[in-house]
Design a protein around this motif. Structure first.
Motif, PDB file in Angstrom:
ATOM      1  N   ASN A  13     121.806  12.926  38.538  1.00 25.20           N
ATOM      2  CA  ASN A  13     123.254  12.984  38.691  1.00 25.20           C
ATOM      3  C   ASN A  13     123.742  11.544  38.747  1.00 25.20           C
ATOM      4  N   LYS A  20     130.626  10.877  31.391  1.00 24.52           N
ATOM      5  CA  LYS A  20     131.686  11.838  31.672  1.00 24.52           C
ATOM      6  C   LYS A  20     131.107  13.239  31.833  1.00 24.52           C
ATOM      7  N   ASN A  21     131.109  13.754  33.042  1.00 22.62           N
ATOM      8  CA  ASN A  21     130.796  15.152  33.353  1.00 22.62           C
ATOM      9  C   ASN A  21     129.440  15.655  32.872  1.00 22.62           C
ATOM     10  N   GLN A  22     128.513  14.796  32.515  1.00 24.54           N
ATOM     11  CA  GLN A  22     127.200  15.255  32.094  1.00 24.54           C
ATOM     12  C   GLN A  22     126.119  14.455  32.789  1.00 24.54           C
ATOM     13  N   GLU A  24     122.544  12.744  33.236  1.00 23.39           N
ATOM     14  CA  GLU A  24     121.583  12.132  32.308  1.00 23.39           C
ATOM     15  C   GLU A  24     120.223  12.760  32.540  1.00 23.39           C
ATOM     16  N   THR A  25     119.563  13.190  31.480  1.00 24.38           N
ATOM     17  CA  THR A  25     118.220  13.741  31.587  1.00 24.38           C
ATOM     18  C   THR A  25     117.223  12.588  31.525  1.00 24.38           C
ATOM     19  N   SER A  69     118.937   9.642  26.514  1.00 23.94           N
ATOM     20  CA  SER A  69     119.809   8.976  25.542  1.00 23.94           C
ATOM     21  C   SER A  69     119.120   7.759  24.913  1.00 23.94           C
TER      22      SER A  69
END
Length: 84
Positions: A13, A20-22, A24-25, A69
């Motif tokens: 988180n 924005k609202n996502q 990160e994995t 990413s």
């Protein structure tokens, strides 16, 4: 940044100012090896040469993980930007 494990990947988180609202994995080494078809030693050698993304440290341990990413960008660059 807090983390939780989800299907073998770690979902972080992030700071709301970063994404924005996502969340990160974060991928651990076995998943990075699978996605890139590279061995552990090849990944670390490429990192040393500045040719592969660096991992982030996971709080409170020696464990590291790579941002999804960063890995996807690295894959896309090698595919000439044609990967989806």
């Amino acid at each position: 940044m807090s983390t939780k494990e989800h299907r073998g990947a770690i979902v972080a988180n992030p700071n709301p100012n970063e994404v924005k609202n996502q969340p990160e994995t974060l991928n651990r080494l076995p998943e990075v090896m699978r996605r890139t078809a590279m061995s552990r030693s090849s990944i670390y050698l490429a990192m040393k040469r500045g040719q592969f993304p660096r991992p982030v440290s996971l709080t409170g341990s020696r464990a590291v993980a790579w941002r999804e990413s960063d890995i996807q960008r690295w894959i896309d660059e090698r595919a000439g930007g044609n990967a989806t």
